[in-house]
Design an enzyme around this catalytic site. Structure first.
Site, PDB file in Angstrom:
ATOM      1  N   HIS A 101      32.850  42.890  44.428  1.00 25.35           N
ATOM      2  CA  HIS A 101      33.280  41.847  45.357  1.00 25.35           C
ATOM      3  C   HIS A 101      32.264  41.882  46.509  1.00 25.35           C
ATOM      4  O   HIS A 101      31.783  42.956  46.870  1.00 25.35           O
ATOM      5  CB  HIS A 101      34.630  42.143  46.001  1.00 25.35           C
ATOM      6  N   ASP A 104      32.939  44.609  48.914  1.00 27.78           N
ATOM      7  CA  ASP A 104      32.776  46.010  48.497  1.00 27.78           C
ATOM      8  C   ASP A 104      31.409  46.514  48.906  1.00 27.78           C
ATOM      9  O   ASP A 104      31.246  47.690  49.215  1.00 27.78           O
ATOM     10  CB  ASP A 104      32.797  46.179  46.959  1.00 27.78           C
ATOM     11  N   GLU A 232      40.526  35.233  36.116  1.00 29.78           N
ATOM     12  CA  GLU A 232      41.235  36.455  35.699  1.00 29.78           C
ATOM     13  C   GLU A 232      42.732  36.280  35.945  1.00 29.78           C
ATOM     14  O   GLU A 232      43.175  36.290  37.089  1.00 29.78           O
ATOM     15  CB  GLU A 232      40.678  37.632  36.503  1.00 29.78           C
TER      16      GLU A 232
END
Ligand code: XLS
Ligand code: NI
Ligand code: NI
Length: 440
Positions: A101, A104, A232
């Protein structure tokens, strides 16, 4: 450059007799299974968030993880150390892909402009390491759920300013994914859902989600991003009801909004079980709809029922998953991303290696069992025979659209029904032969 995992050297395949916890027992990257090597079939990826930013904290407890890079003096310094640690880890493990991400890899700044500047600095560093090691980016994504601005969602927020901010964030995340040669881009609907039906305008929120994805498709085209766009599914957590709840729900949504040609699905094992479905079910639904794009490989703790993101070590589940992957003709450009975290009590740095080894071995073993199962052909033959009535006589007429209710009534009046056993136990026993018999 300092070493973060001095007790670990390159992980090697030692075979199933090995007792070395830091060796592969089944994953032998260059071993051929059918016409491809294990490495080509499995396309493993490390998830940046769990492995390099996970702290081990939970709602009842403080962080536990011992992470040798956690001694930085500033958030940017920490981000840089994590990049070094990540590439040392992936190189030693022999995994060729990673996923992240935006948040992150680099910390948020005071402003969006400063945040993007932070990202540029870290992306530059990551690019150098990718060039040095040959490690590739499976997918990038934007983290649209942690910051308080996303309290009511991002693309489905009631606040249009939040929609705009989320769009700006995804725009940048797509740009850096492209810059790093990302092979896919993932949308997981962080807080796109509702807590109660007493306050959302459900129709507007879902229309807005579609508008957002439409803009993403346009922008990908505009910047020449050739990667696969993926959604997702997840049924709940953090919201009570997530809009992208299951594979079926997402496929219906994509068709309704005429987006189906642009997206495939990233199926996560633990999200399936959270929906009261099996991993196998979600993979099957995605596959038969031509939408199986990639996998988040993990496992739920069934007695807890949360998105616990355990490492996938259940060979029964990995075999059935690889059966779907093989029937899908592989996952490329997708892969198997370990969206999984070591348990809070597995806090030593070496546990990160052992956990990934366990997951990789379980999938390697699953791949071999699934391949043998397909070669053996018992399931395929049984299924072909089970549906034989549709390849001749009245069944063929049904399939070809040559009959309606009247013709079928006439047929039913004349004929007696004879059903055959579904043989579930026999088929489960055959599956076990392939899983348990190591020689296969
Ligand atoms: C959360 C999701 C998340 C996505 C990426 O449950 O699995 O980690 O994979 O945003
Ligand atoms: Ni995931
Ligand atoms: Ni998840």
């Amino acid at each position: 450059m300092s070493e973060f995992f001095p007790n670990v050297s390159t992980i090697k395949y030692e075979g199933s007799d090995s007792k070395n916890p830091l060796a592969f027992k089944y994953y032998d990257p260059d071993q051929k299974v059918g016409d491809k090597t294990m490495k080509e079939h499995l396309r493993f990826a490390v998830a940046y968030w769990h492995t390099f930013t996970g702290t081990g904290s939970d709602p009842f407890g403080a962080p536990t993880m011992q992470r040798p890079w956690d001694n930085a003096t500033s958030p940017m310094e920490l981000a840089k150390l994590r990049v070094e640690a990540a590439f040392e880890f992936m190189q030693k493990l022999g995994v060729e892909y990673f996923c992240f991400h935006d948040r992150d890899i680099a910390p948020e700044g005071e402003t969006l402009a400063e945040t993007n500047k932070n990202l540029d600095i870290i992306v530059d560093l990551i690019r150098q390491h990718m060039e040095r090691t040959g490690i590739k980016l499976l997918w990038g994504t934007a983290q649209l759920f942690m910051h308080p601005r996303y309290v009511h969602g991002a693309a489905t927020s009631p606040n249009a300013d939040v929609f705009a901010y989320a769009a700006a964030q995804v725009k940048k995340a797509m740009e850096i994914t492209k810059e790093l040669g990302g092979e896919n881009y993932v949308f997981w609907g962080g807080r796109e859902g509702y807590e109660t039906l007493l306050n959302p305008d459900l129709k507007l929120e879902q229309d807005n989600l579609a508008r957002f994805l439409d803009m993403a498709v346009d922008y990908a085209e505009k910047i020449g991003f050739k990667g696969q766009l993926l959604i997702e599914p997840k049924p709940k957590e953090p919201t009570t009801h997530q809009y992208d709840s299951t594979a079926s729900a997402v496929i219906g949504f994509l068709h309704k909004y005429k987006l189906a040609d642009h997206f495939k699905l990233n199926i996560e094992a633990n999200h399936a079980t959270l929906a009261g479905l099996t991993f196998h079910h979600e993979l099957r639904v995605a596959r038969i709809n031509g939408m199986l794009g990639s996998i988040d490989a993990n496992r739920g703790e069934e007695l807890l029922g949360w998105d616990t993101d355990n490492f996938p070590t259940d060979v029964y589940a990995t075999t059935l998953a690889m059966y779907e992957v093989l029937k899908n003709g592989g996952l490329q450009p997708g892969g198997l991303n370990f969206d999984a975290k070591v348990r809070r009590a597995s806090f030593e740095p070496e546990d990160l290696f052992e956990a990934h080894i366990a997951g990789m071995d379980a999938f390697a073993r699953g791949l071999k069992a699934a391949h043998a199962l397909l070669e053996g052909g018992e399931l395929e033959e049984f299924i072909a025979e089970r549906y034989r009535s549709y390849s001749e006589g009245i069944g063929l007429k049904i399939v070809n659209g040559e009959v309606g209710f009247e013709e079928l009534e006439a047929y039913a009046l004349e004929n007696t029904i004879v059903n055959k056993s579904g043989k579930q136990e026999r088929l489960e026993s055959i599956l076990n032969q392939y899983i348990l018999d190591w020689s296969r």
